[in-house]
Scaffold this motif. Structure first.
Motif, PDB file in Angstrom:
ATOM      1  N   LEU A 193      72.534 -54.103  41.897  1.00 20.96           N
ATOM      2  CA  LEU A 193      71.806 -54.184  40.641  1.00 20.96           C
ATOM      3  C   LEU A 193      70.595 -53.258  40.666  1.00 20.96           C
ATOM      4  O   LEU A 193      69.849 -53.230  41.653  1.00 20.96           O
ATOM      5  N   HIS A 194      70.395 -52.518  39.559  1.00 22.27           N
ATOM      6  CA  HIS A 194      69.287 -51.583  39.469  1.00 22.27           C
ATOM      7  C   HIS A 194      68.519 -51.820  38.172  1.00 22.27           C
ATOM      8  O   HIS A 194      69.102 -52.144  37.141  1.00 22.27           O
ATOM      9  N   LYS A 195      67.211 -51.604  38.236  1.00 21.61           N
ATOM     10  CA  LYS A 195      66.327 -51.786  37.088  1.00 21.61           C
ATOM     11  C   LYS A 195      65.692 -50.451  36.719  1.00 21.61           C
ATOM     12  O   LYS A 195      65.215 -49.714  37.596  1.00 21.61           O
ATOM     13  N   TYR A 196      65.639 -50.156  35.429  1.00 24.65           N
ATOM     14  CA  TYR A 196      65.050 -48.893  34.984  1.00 24.65           C
ATOM     15  C   TYR A 196      63.538 -48.945  35.091  1.00 24.65           C
ATOM     16  O   TYR A 196      62.887 -49.893  34.644  1.00 24.65           O
ATOM     17  N   GLU A 197      62.979 -47.894  35.685  1.00 26.77           N
ATOM     18  CA  GLU A 197      61.533 -47.760  35.842  1.00 26.77           C
ATOM     19  C   GLU A 197      61.070 -46.602  34.971  1.00 26.77           C
ATOM     20  O   GLU A 197      61.367 -45.433  35.250  1.00 26.77           O
ATOM     21  N   SER A 198      60.336 -46.898  33.913  1.00 31.50           N
ATOM     22  CA  SER A 198      59.955 -45.860  32.961  1.00 31.50           C
ATOM     23  C   SER A 198      59.009 -44.821  33.562  1.00 31.50           C
ATOM     24  O   SER A 198      59.046 -43.647  33.168  1.00 31.50           O
ATOM     25  N   ALA A 199      58.173 -45.233  34.504  1.00 29.24           N
ATOM     26  CA  ALA A 199      57.205 -44.301  35.091  1.00 29.24           C
ATOM     27  C   ALA A 199      57.886 -43.150  35.815  1.00 29.24           C
ATOM     28  O   ALA A 199      57.459 -41.997  35.724  1.00 29.24           O
ATOM     29  N   SER A 200      58.953 -43.465  36.542  1.00 33.38           N
ATOM     30  CA  SER A 200      59.662 -42.434  37.297  1.00 33.38           C
ATOM     31  C   SER A 200      60.886 -41.897  36.569  1.00 33.38           C
ATOM     32  O   SER A 200      61.428 -40.852  36.921  1.00 33.38           O
ATOM     33  N   GLY A 201      61.330 -42.627  35.557  1.00 40.58           N
ATOM     34  CA  GLY A 201      62.541 -42.223  34.851  1.00 40.58           C
ATOM     35  C   GLY A 201      63.798 -42.456  35.652  1.00 40.58           C
ATOM     36  O   GLY A 201      64.832 -41.822  35.401  1.00 40.58           O
ATOM     37  N   LEU A 202      63.730 -43.382  36.613  1.00 42.25           N
ATOM     38  CA  LEU A 202      64.860 -43.657  37.501  1.00 42.25           C
ATOM     39  C   LEU A 202      65.242 -45.133  37.457  1.00 42.25           C
ATOM     40  O   LEU A 202      64.422 -45.992  37.118  1.00 42.25           O
ATOM     41  N   PHE A 203      66.465 -45.414  37.841  1.00 45.89           N
ATOM     42  CA  PHE A 203      66.882 -46.777  38.137  1.00 45.89           C
ATOM     43  C   PHE A 203      66.595 -47.050  39.610  1.00 45.89           C
ATOM     44  O   PHE A 203      66.972 -46.260  40.478  1.00 45.89           O
ATOM     45  N   ARG A 204      65.919 -48.165  39.881  1.00 48.54           N
ATOM     46  CA  ARG A 204      65.613 -48.533  41.256  1.00 48.54           C
ATOM     47  C   ARG A 204      66.328 -49.838  41.616  1.00 48.54           C
ATOM     48  O   ARG A 204      66.440 -50.742  40.775  1.00 48.54           O
ATOM     49  N   PRO A 205      66.800 -49.945  42.856  1.00 48.61           N
ATOM     50  CA  PRO A 205      67.536 -51.150  43.254  1.00 48.61           C
ATOM     51  C   PRO A 205      66.640 -52.384  43.290  1.00 48.61           C
ATOM     52  O   PRO A 205      65.453 -52.300  43.628  1.00 48.61           O
ATOM     53  N   VAL A 206      67.185 -53.519  42.916  1.00 49.58           N
ATOM     54  CA  VAL A 206      66.488 -54.802  42.994  1.00 49.58           C
ATOM     55  C   VAL A 206      67.384 -55.776  43.756  1.00 49.58           C
ATOM     56  O   VAL A 206      68.578 -55.538  43.945  1.00 49.58           O
ATOM     57  N   PHE A 207      66.789 -56.876  44.201  1.00 54.24           N
ATOM     58  CA  PHE A 207      67.506 -57.916  44.956  1.00 54.24           C
ATOM     59  C   PHE A 207      68.135 -57.336  46.221  1.00 54.24           C
ATOM     60  O   PHE A 207      69.277 -57.651  46.585  1.00 54.24           O
ATOM     61  N   ASN A 208      67.402 -56.462  46.917  1.00 56.38           N
ATOM     62  CA  ASN A 208      67.960 -55.786  48.088  1.00 56.38           C
ATOM     63  C   ASN A 208      68.426 -56.761  49.158  1.00 56.38           C
ATOM     64  O   ASN A 208      69.506 -56.586  49.749  1.00 56.38           O
ATOM     65  N   VAL A 209      67.620 -57.790  49.425  1.00 57.20           N
ATOM     66  CA  VAL A 209      67.979 -58.760  50.468  1.00 57.20           C
ATOM     67  C   VAL A 209      69.252 -59.496  50.083  1.00 57.20           C
ATOM     68  O   VAL A 209      70.147 -59.705  50.918  1.00 57.20           O
ATOM     69  N   PHE A 210      69.341 -59.874  48.826  1.00 61.48           N
ATOM     70  CA  PHE A 210      70.536 -60.595  48.365  1.00 61.48           C
ATOM     71  C   PHE A 210      71.788 -59.754  48.557  1.00 61.48           C
ATOM     72  O   PHE A 210      72.803 -60.233  49.068  1.00 61.48           O
TER      73      PHE A 210
END
Length: 300
Positions: free
Chosen positions: A175-192
């Motif tokens: 799962l990835h979440k969009y980060e407007s500051a960088s204009g990228l999708f960043r991964p979330v729930f890494n441990v899960f």
């Protein structure tokens, strides 16, 4: 005098009789019109559109409507925009060159955010379309800039939460979440995702994610911070196991969650902690066991 009175009474009776007949006819007309209106409201009228109307492919994977009323249709071979009369192929080579988009041809999901942007998930990643500038923008994910292979960008599902954050899920990189500051999708729930192999992911109305592990025969309900709220074993459900081929999901708002897919429709009652299955053989509204989409209408 008696004869005149008799004639008057007879005329009154005749007029009363005529009025009764007219009133009865009016009642019949009103009843007929009311029945016709009720019948028209109950009857659903469909107008089919297909390749003969300009669609590039009849295998539809997803549909969304933008703020201007255009219908966006995802197919296995491209993205279409329909204005009610004609189709525009939004993933054609013409649009790739003029609108600078890297959108793929196999569209898996389409979502509209609270700012009226249209997000498109494909085998080559996620693109965002600005309906006011008529331009696409390709949104890469963190860690894959300049790295392209068959699975590095693939997006399977899109979600927009109640705070207008955009997410995408891929069975290959979580799962990835969009980060407007960088204009990228960043991964979330890494441990899960390090501890679980997830095949399907759905989001409910409270912004919790339902992660389905086919390998583990288990559903995990995970909150917005990645904390597991509930673990639901599904191994005893046999052919109704929702972790196998779960294509669609519906949260109807009262604690019941519908999972549709290759094995039909099954409902999880979170309040009781049990599953209820729906049998297409006895419910005429489910003509087959192959469920691809579930929607909740305005009447619930």
């Amino acid at each position: 005098m008696k004869e005149l009175k008799y004639l008057c009474n007879r005329e009154v009776m005749t007029m009363t009789h005529h009025k009764t007949i007219i009133f009865a006819i009016i009642i019949m007309i009103v009843a007929t019109l009311a029945a016709a209106v009720a019948r028209a409201q109950c009857e659903m009228m469909f107008h089919s559109v297909d390749e003969q109307n300009g669609m590039s492919n009849e295998v539809v994977t997803c549909i969304e409507v933008d703020a201007f009323g255009y219908v966006w249709i995802g197919t296995k071979t491209g993205l279409e925009r329909y204005d009610g009369l004609s189709f525009v192929q939004m993933s054609s080579s013409k649009y790739k060159k003029t609108l600078n988009t890297a959108i793929g041809n196999s569209v898996a999901d389409i979502k509209r955010d609270l700012d009226d942007n249209i997000w498109i998930a494909t085998e080559k990643g996620v693109s965002r379309f600005d309906i006011y500038t008529d331009r696409f923008a390709f949104i890469p994910r963190h860690g894959t800039v300049g790295v392209v292979n068959d699975k590095s960008y693939q997006a399977d599902n899109l979600y927009v939460d109640n705070d207008n954050n955009t997410y995408y899920f891929s069975q290959y990189h979580g799962l990835h979440k969009y980060e407007s500051a960088s204009g990228l999708f960043r991964p979330v729930f890494n441990v899960f995702f390090r501890n679980h192999e997830i095949r399907y992911c759905h989001k409910d109305s409270s912004d919790c994610f339902w992660m389905l592990s086919e390998k583990e025969n288990t559903i995990y309900k995970v909150d917005i911070n990645g904390v597991i709220l509930r673990t639901i074993p599904c191994g005893d459900l046999g052919d109704k196991n929702p972790t196998k081929g779960s294509c669609c999901f519906l949260d109807n708002g009262d604690g019941n969650y519908f999972f549709g897919g290759d094995n039909g429709l099954i409902v999880y009652d979170e309040n009781k902690g049990v599953f209820h299955d729906f049998d297409a053989d006895i419910i005429e509204t489910l003509p087959t066991q192959d469920i691809r989409s579930i929607f909740l209408d305005s009447r619930g």
